[in-house]
Each structure stands twice: as structure tokens, then as C-alpha cells.
Design a protein around this motif. Structure first.
Motif, PDB file in Angstrom:
ATOM      1  N   ILE A 221       0.822  -1.202   0.000  1.00 57.94           N
ATOM      2  CA  ILE A 221       0.000   0.000   0.000  1.00 57.94           C
ATOM      3  C   ILE A 221       0.862   1.261   0.000  1.00 57.94           C
ATOM      4  O   ILE A 221       0.375   2.364   0.227  1.00 57.94           O
ATOM      5  CB  ILE A 221      -1.008   0.039   1.177  1.00 57.94           C
TER       6      ILE A 221
ATOM      7  N   ILE B 193      -8.374  -1.263   5.387  1.00 60.01           N
ATOM      8  CA  ILE B 193      -8.965  -0.886   4.104  1.00 60.01           C
ATOM      9  C   ILE B 193     -10.373  -0.378   4.380  1.00 60.01           C
ATOM     10  O   ILE B 193     -11.101  -0.995   5.142  1.00 60.01           O
ATOM     11  CB  ILE B 193      -9.087  -2.111   3.187  1.00 60.01           C
TER      12      ILE B 193
ATOM     13  N   MET C  87      -4.783  -7.801  14.616  1.00 56.85           N
ATOM     14  CA  MET C  87      -4.632  -6.348  14.641  1.00 56.85           C
ATOM     15  C   MET C  87      -4.861  -5.758  16.030  1.00 56.85           C
ATOM     16  O   MET C  87      -5.110  -4.567  16.149  1.00 56.85           O
ATOM     17  CB  MET C  87      -5.598  -5.712  13.644  1.00 56.85           C
TER      18      MET C  87
ATOM     19  N   ARG D 275     -11.024  -4.759  -2.782  1.00 55.78           N
ATOM     20  CA  ARG D 275     -10.824  -5.578  -1.581  1.00 55.78           C
ATOM     21  C   ARG D 275     -11.786  -5.143  -0.483  1.00 55.78           C
ATOM     22  O   ARG D 275     -12.275  -5.961   0.292  1.00 55.78           O
ATOM     23  CB  ARG D 275      -9.374  -5.495  -1.120  1.00 55.78           C
TER      24      ARG D 275
ATOM     25  N   PRO E  10       2.422  -6.177   9.492  1.00 58.07           N
ATOM     26  CA  PRO E  10       3.493  -5.217   9.781  1.00 58.07           C
ATOM     27  C   PRO E  10       3.379  -4.674  11.208  1.00 58.07           C
ATOM     28  O   PRO E  10       2.283  -4.450  11.702  1.00 58.07           O
ATOM     29  CB  PRO E  10       3.240  -4.101   8.762  1.00 58.07           C
TER      30      PRO E  10
HETATM   31  C1  HEM Z   1      -2.854 -15.841   9.133  1.00 55.42           C
HETATM   32  C2  HEM Z   1      -3.530 -14.989   8.491  1.00 55.42           C
HETATM   33  C3  HEM Z   1      -3.113 -13.620   8.024  1.00 55.42           C
HETATM   34  C4  HEM Z   1      -1.872 -13.067   7.890  1.00 55.42           C
HETATM   35  C5  HEM Z   1      -0.557 -13.700   8.171  1.00 55.42           C
HETATM   36  C6  HEM Z   1      -2.056 -11.705   7.401  1.00 55.42           C
HETATM   37  C7  HEM Z   1      -1.013 -10.842   7.111  1.00 55.42           C
HETATM   38  C8  HEM Z   1      -1.178  -9.636   6.461  1.00 55.42           C
HETATM   39  C9  HEM Z   1      -0.137  -8.855   5.836  1.00 55.42           C
HETATM   40  C10 HEM Z   1       1.308  -9.220   5.777  1.00 55.42           C
HETATM   41  C11 HEM Z   1      -0.689  -7.735   5.295  1.00 55.42           C
HETATM   42  C12 HEM Z   1       0.039  -6.637   4.514  1.00 55.42           C
HETATM   43  C13 HEM Z   1      -0.153  -5.270   5.075  1.00 55.42           C
HETATM   44  C14 HEM Z   1       0.753  -4.218   4.419  1.00 55.42           C
HETATM   45  O1  HEM Z   1       1.383  -4.506   3.415  1.00 55.42           O
HETATM   46  O2  HEM Z   1       0.821  -3.101   4.952  1.00 55.42           O
HETATM   47  C15 HEM Z   1      -2.090  -7.816   5.579  1.00 55.42           C
HETATM   48  C16 HEM Z   1      -2.989  -6.880   5.204  1.00 55.42           C
HETATM   49  C17 HEM Z   1      -4.300  -6.960   5.531  1.00 55.42           C
HETATM   50  N1  HEM Z   1      -4.958  -8.039   6.096  1.00 55.42           N
HETATM   51 FE1  HEM Z   1      -4.179  -9.703   6.711  1.00 55.42          FE
HETATM   52  N2  HEM Z   1      -3.374 -11.454   7.262  1.00 55.42           N
HETATM   53  C18 HEM Z   1      -4.055 -12.593   7.635  1.00 55.42           C
HETATM   54  C19 HEM Z   1      -5.397 -12.774   7.681  1.00 55.42           C
HETATM   55  C20 HEM Z   1      -6.278 -11.741   7.494  1.00 55.42           C
HETATM   56  C21 HEM Z   1      -7.686 -11.864   7.638  1.00 55.42           C
HETATM   57  C22 HEM Z   1      -8.377 -13.143   8.025  1.00 55.42           C
HETATM   58  C23 HEM Z   1      -8.199 -10.632   7.383  1.00 55.42           C
HETATM   59  C24 HEM Z   1      -9.612 -10.160   7.392  1.00 55.42           C
HETATM   60  C25 HEM Z   1     -10.635 -10.781   7.744  1.00 55.42           C
HETATM   61  C26 HEM Z   1      -7.116  -9.760   7.089  1.00 55.42           C
HETATM   62  C27 HEM Z   1      -7.252  -8.441   6.776  1.00 55.42           C
HETATM   63  C28 HEM Z   1      -6.259  -7.677   6.264  1.00 55.42           C
HETATM   64  C29 HEM Z   1      -6.456  -6.342   5.804  1.00 55.42           C
HETATM   65  C30 HEM Z   1      -7.754  -5.594   5.835  1.00 55.42           C
HETATM   66  C31 HEM Z   1      -5.213  -5.893   5.325  1.00 55.42           C
HETATM   67  C32 HEM Z   1      -4.905  -4.575   4.654  1.00 55.42           C
HETATM   68  C33 HEM Z   1      -4.132  -3.667   5.481  1.00 55.42           C
HETATM   69  C34 HEM Z   1      -3.645  -2.572   4.565  1.00 55.42           C
HETATM   70  O3  HEM Z   1      -3.354  -2.887   3.397  1.00 55.42           O
HETATM   71  O4  HEM Z   1      -3.557  -1.447   5.040  1.00 55.42           O
HETATM   72  N3  HEM Z   1      -5.979 -10.452   7.161  1.00 55.42           N
HETATM   73  N4  HEM Z   1      -2.365  -8.969   6.285  1.00 55.42           N
END
Ligand code: HEM
Ligand code: HEM
Ligand code: SF4
Lengths: 63, 398
Positions: B42, B73, B90, B183, B288
Motif C-alpha cells: 500500500i 482498508i 490487529m 478488496r 506489519p
Molecule cells: C494468518 C492470516 C493472516 C496473515 C498472516 C495476514 C497478514 C497480512 C499482511 C502481511 C498484510 C500486509 C499489510 C501491508 O502490506 O501493509 C495484511 C494486510 C491486511 N490483512 Fe491480513 N493477514 C491474515 C489474515 C487476514 C484476515 C483473516 C483478514 C480479514 C478478515 C485480514 C485483513 C487484512 C487487511 C484488511 C489488510 C490490509 C491492510 C492494509 O493494506 O492497510 N488479514 N495482512
């Protein structure tokens, strides 16, 4: 060897049970229970391994 | 933002791979003092943590390195607070601790062991179907994806007949190359779907995990929290394990003598799973972290508010963890890896994921002793631009 477990720090991941089943167990809330405070032989090696794989830092040992 | 067709060159370093391996550049960065700079998908600048000890330090200290700083998001129809609610990933302690303690009881090693016979049944029924249809098969839709999906659906109490839709939504939500608005829209649909299931559980709690959480903690868990928890478990519970099953099988098939060990020795499965987890580390980075105060990591000064991404595959290929880290060796004990994370956010579902993998890999190899990829290795379709690394498809024959 003496094992200490801090139940307030434990996050219930169960790594310790998988690594050393004779030494550790989890209660119904998944929090660590020490079955054998002073393991010997193979169990002592397994316990050292468990301490290293605990993600929360709840486990410590005095040799 | 990159379009899906140009994914690999446009991806930030911490999401790139060269087949099974982190990019060669990652090794150089790990060997230099200090931390490298990267830009997250992002567009935010961040420090890249690659060494094993640094990774354990950052992930292991939630007070110094917060998981709550991420901007979410925008999702139509909800507030950011609602979106974070129930999403363990989070939250920081003490909110994190409170919620996690309500859930851990469902994931004890003992509880998961009781599921083993049912997991074995699900695995066998998919192998039966593959056998009846005959070769070739695509291991991803025929085995790797449906097995963990069915397991988590039964566990949570999500109707399996809805799977096609939530698979599609989950894949889009975790695909970091898709436009944020898209998304966000998909996330809104997922929430609405989950809200329905949660309301049903509040009205008539069943024997599944949603029902159990309502019965045992309905007085302290809010509806919004339960929606968050259930969404997290559904996505985290199948995307991750599915990718490990597919790419793990490919890694074994590339090392036939190690595949034979997993096939023939019942005691080989558990350590093999740990080594495959370490070697492949399919989750690129975890969430992060944000520094809560000025500090130092790996001889690098960090300012309050700086963002850090921890590369799990880089840390798991560090010589500080094992000798010959770039070799797959299913016979070694590699249980201190960080592929399930480390610290208070260490994977809640790890006992379940381990059980699923330790059941599925040997069963697959025993059923089809001559299993082999049906396409050249150079044609395998690796999937990188997602939170979870893996394969889009894996044609196999036997
Ligand atoms: C083991 C499971 C998960 C891991 C390891 C994980 C890890 C991550 C990572 C590495 C990012 C990148 C953020 C960035 O580049 O700044 C991310 C973004 C995000 N994840 Fe996950 N995630 C997981 C599961 C989930 C689930 C289940 C949801 C929602 C129900 C979720 C919602 C989000 C959202 C909304 C972002 C966007 C944050 C942004 O781009 O500002 N994640 N996640
Ligand atoms: C091979 C499969 C799996 C891998 C590689 C994996 C990996 C991870 C990683 C790296 C994290 C930490 C993320 C961070 O620190 O930001 C995590 C957290 C989590 N995982 Fe998994 N996971 C797997 C399977 C599962 C399963 C089957 C479930 C659920 C049934 C699950 C549920 C969760 C949850 C709820 C969290 C958040 C824990 C917290 O923040 O306290 N995972 N997982
Ligand atoms: S490994 Fe550590 S965190 Fe996990 S149950 Fe054992 S003591 Fe608790």
C-alpha cells in the motif's frame, strides 16, 4: 533441571505439549500445566526443546 | 498498483520468491548489518527484518512493536473500529490477551487430537474421489484446498455448500495486487455473510465452535467481535493450510527419497511437517509492526512510528536457526522456526494445521506411491502476490 512456567504469559499455543508430552500439558483454557518439574534423560532433552519452541517466553529452566 | 498479469517484478522484495526460495537478494540483506528499506504494497516505507534473532525479538515484544497501527482498508458500511474488533492479528495486549484467552481452549493439542479421525476421513474421501476419477488430477482444487476448507467449515459451523463463494472472496481479500476499493467491497460481503451466521448462532447455538463460543462466552463476546473472530478463523484456517499442502507436496516430489521417508515411516510425518513449514514459510511476513518508541533492532536505529515487516522465509533460512538452511531435510528437528510466527500472535491454529498436514501428506503419498507432477517444474504456477505464498494449480499424475 527445574522447569518454570509462567501461566500469565502463556498464550496456549501448545508447542510445549507437542515437543515434550511427558513434561507439559494444557488445561481446558489451553494454558500450560507442568507435569514433571524435574525431567530426566530423554524427557529433559525434550523439555529443553520445548522451552526453545515456546513462542510466548512463558517457559524457563534452571539446569 | 500492479495488475495481476505483471505481478512478479512489481512486488516488494519481502513478497518475492524464486520458486521454493526467498530471492537471492534477501540473503545479501540478511548478511549486512542494519536493516534494509522496503515499500509495502500500500506504498508505506518500512524496515525489512530478515535475521532469525531479530525476527524473534520484534515478533516477541508486542509492547515495543505494535500490531494495532495498521490502517484498515475502507469497507463500506462499517467503521475501522468495527473492522478491527475480533481480529486478533490487529490487536495489542491487553485487548488481544482477553480475546485470545477466550479462543485458545478450542485449540488445545488434546482437543485437536480428538478431531484426528474426522480429518483422516475427510482426507480419505478426497483421495477416493481422485482415485475413482483417475489421473491426471489438479491437486489444488481436488485435495489441497477442499480438505482444510471442509475441516474449518465443520469446526466453525459454516455450511460447506457456501464454500465456492467464500473461497473466491478470501482469495481476493488476501490478493495484495487488487485495488483497495475492490478488496473493501469483498470484505463487506464477507462480513455480511459472517454476520448472518453469527446471528443464527446467537439465536440457536449449535455444537460447532460458533455455538460453543456463544454458549460459553456469549455474555462477554460482542456480536461484532464474534463476526471478526469467525471471519479471521475462516480465512486463516484454510488459505494457509491449503497452500502448505500444495507447495509442500511439490517440495516432497522434488526430493523423492524424502517423500519415501514420509510415506513409509509413520514417525517421520511430524518432524517432516516442521521442516516443510520452515523451508517453505508460506506466510511472507505476518502483519506489519509499528515501533511504539525509539529503539534499535539489528544495529539499526528505529524511530517511534516506524513500520517493520518481518520476513518469515528469510528468518527461517538463517544459519542461526539450522545448518544448511537452504536444503530441505525432513529428518532434522526444525521446530524452532517462525513460520507460525512468534510471540503473542503465534498462530492460534497451529495444532490444527500440524494435525491436518501430518495426516494429509503421508495419506496422499501412500495412496499414490507413484505420484508425480504432470507438467515440467519450470511450468509450475507459483502464486506470490498474496499474503500467503503457494500454487495456483498443481497437475499431478500417478
Ligand atoms: C494468518 C492470516 C493472516 C496473515 C498472516 C495476514 C497478514 C497480512 C499482511 C502481511 C498484510 C500486509 C499489510 C501491508 O502490506 O501493509 C495484511 C494486510 C491486511 N490483512 Fe491480513 N493477514 C491474515 C489474515 C487476514 C484476515 C483473516 C483478514 C480479514 C478478515 C485480514 C485483513 C487484512 C487487511 C484488511 C489488510 C490490509 C491492510 C492494509 O493494506 O492497510 N488479514 N495482512
Ligand atoms: C500451515 C498453515 C498455517 C500457517 C503457515 C499459519 C501462519 C500464521 C502466522 C505466521 C501467524 C502470525 C501472524 C502475525 O504475527 O502477524 C498466524 C496467526 C494466526 N493464525 Fe495461522 N497459520 C496456519 C494455519 C492456521 C489455521 C488452520 C488457523 C485456524 C483454524 C489459523 C488461525 C490463526 C489465527 C487466529 C491467528 C492470529 C493469532 C493472533 O493474532 O493472536 N492459522 N498464523
Ligand atoms: S509453548 Fe509456551 S505459550 Fe505455548 S502452551 Fe506451552 S508454555 Fe504456553
Amino acid at each position: 533441571m527445574k522447569i518454570k512456567a509462567d501461566r500469565d504469559v502463556c498464550i496456549g499455543a501448545g508447542n510445549c505439549v507437542l515437543a515434550a508430552e511427558n513434561v507439559f500439558d494444557q488445561d481446558d483454557d489451553a494454558i500450560v500445566v507442568v507435569l514433571e518439574e524435574s525431567p530426566e534423560g530423554k524427557d529433559a532433552d525434550a523439555a529443553r526443546n520445548a522451552v526453545g519452541s515456546c513462542p510466548s517466553g512463558a517457559l524457563s529452566l534452571e539446569e | 498498483m500492479a495488475s495481476p498479469s505483471t505481478e512478479t517484478p512489481a512486488l516488494p522484495l519481502h513478497m518475492r520468491r524464486e520458486r521454493f526460495d526467498p530471492p537471492a537478494e534477501m540473503r545479501e540483506i540478511r548478511e549486512q548489518p542494519g536493516l534494509a528499506r522496503v515499500t509495502t504494497p500500500i506504498g508505506r516505507p518500512a524496515w525489512l527484518v530478515t535475521r532469525y534473532e531479530d525476527a524473534r525479538e520484534v515478533l516477541g515484544d508486542a509492547a515495543r512493536f505494535s500490531s494495532a497501527g495498521l490502517p484498515v482498508i475502507p469497507v463500506p458500511g462499517t467503521t475501522p473500529e468495527e473492522q478491527r474488533s475480533g481480529n486478533l492479528l490487529m490487536l495489542d495486549p491487553p485487548e488481544h490477551t482477553r480475546l485470545r484467552r477466550l479462543l485458545t481452549g478450542e485449540f488445545t493439542v488434546k482437543r485437536i487430537r480428538r478431531l484426528q479421525p474426522r480429518i483422516a476421513e475427510i482426507v480419505d474421501s478426497h483421495l477416493d474421489a481422485m482415485e475413482q476419477a483417475g489421473p491426471p488430477a489438479d491437486l489444488v482444487p481436488d485435495f489441497a484446498l477442499p480438505v482444510p476448507s471442509l475441516v474449518i467449515c465443520e469446526l466453525l459451523g459454516v455450511p460447506y455448500s457456501d464454500r465456492a463463494e467464500f473461497h473466491r472472496r478470501a482469495a481476493k481479500q488476501l490478493d495484495l495486487t487488487r485495488p483497495l476499493e475492490e478488496r473493501g467491497m469483498v470484505a463487506a460481503q464477507s462480513r455480511a455473510y459472517m454476520a448472518e451466521l453469527v446471528d443464527r448462532a446467537f439465536a440457536a447455538p449449535g455444537d460447532d465452535m460458533l455455538g460453543m463460543l456463544v454458549r460459553e462466552h456469549g455474555d462477554t463476546l460482542t456480536r461484532t467481535e464474534l463476526i471478526g473472530v469467525a471471519s479471521l478463523l475462516l480465512i486463516a484456517g484454510h488459505e494457509t493450510t491449503a497452500n502448505m499442502l500444495a507447495i509442500g507436496t511439490l517440495a516432497l516430489l522434488r526430493h523423492p527419497e524424502q517423500a519415501a521417508l514420509v510415506r513409509d515411516d509413520p514417525n517421520a510425518a511430524a518432524p517432516a511437517v516442521e521442516e516443510l513449514m520452515r523451508f517453505l514459510s508460506v506466510v511472507h511476513t505476518g502483519v506489519p509492526r509499528t515501533a511504539t518508541a525509539a529503539t534499535r533492532v539489528g544495529d539499526q536505529d528505529i524511530e517511534a512510528g516506524d513500520v517493520l515487516v518481518v520476513s518469515l522465509p528469510a528468518a527461517d533460512r538463517d544459519r542461526a536457526l539450522v545448518e544448511d538452511p537452504d536444503q530441505l531435510d525432513v529428518g532434522r528437528a526444525a521446530s524452532h522456526h517462525v513460520a507460525f510466527g512468534h510471540g503473542v500472535h503465534h498462530c492460534l491454529g497451529a495444532p490444527l494445521a500440524r494435525m491436518e498436514m501430518a495426516t494429509a501428506f503421508p495419506a496422499l503419498l501412500r495412496r499414490f506411491p507413484t505420484l508425480a507432477p504432470a507438467i515440467p517444474f519450470s511450468d509450475v504456477d507459483f502464486r506470490s502476490a498474496s499474503v500467503v505464498y503457494g500454487l495456483r494449480s498443481l497437475p499431478v499424475t500417478w
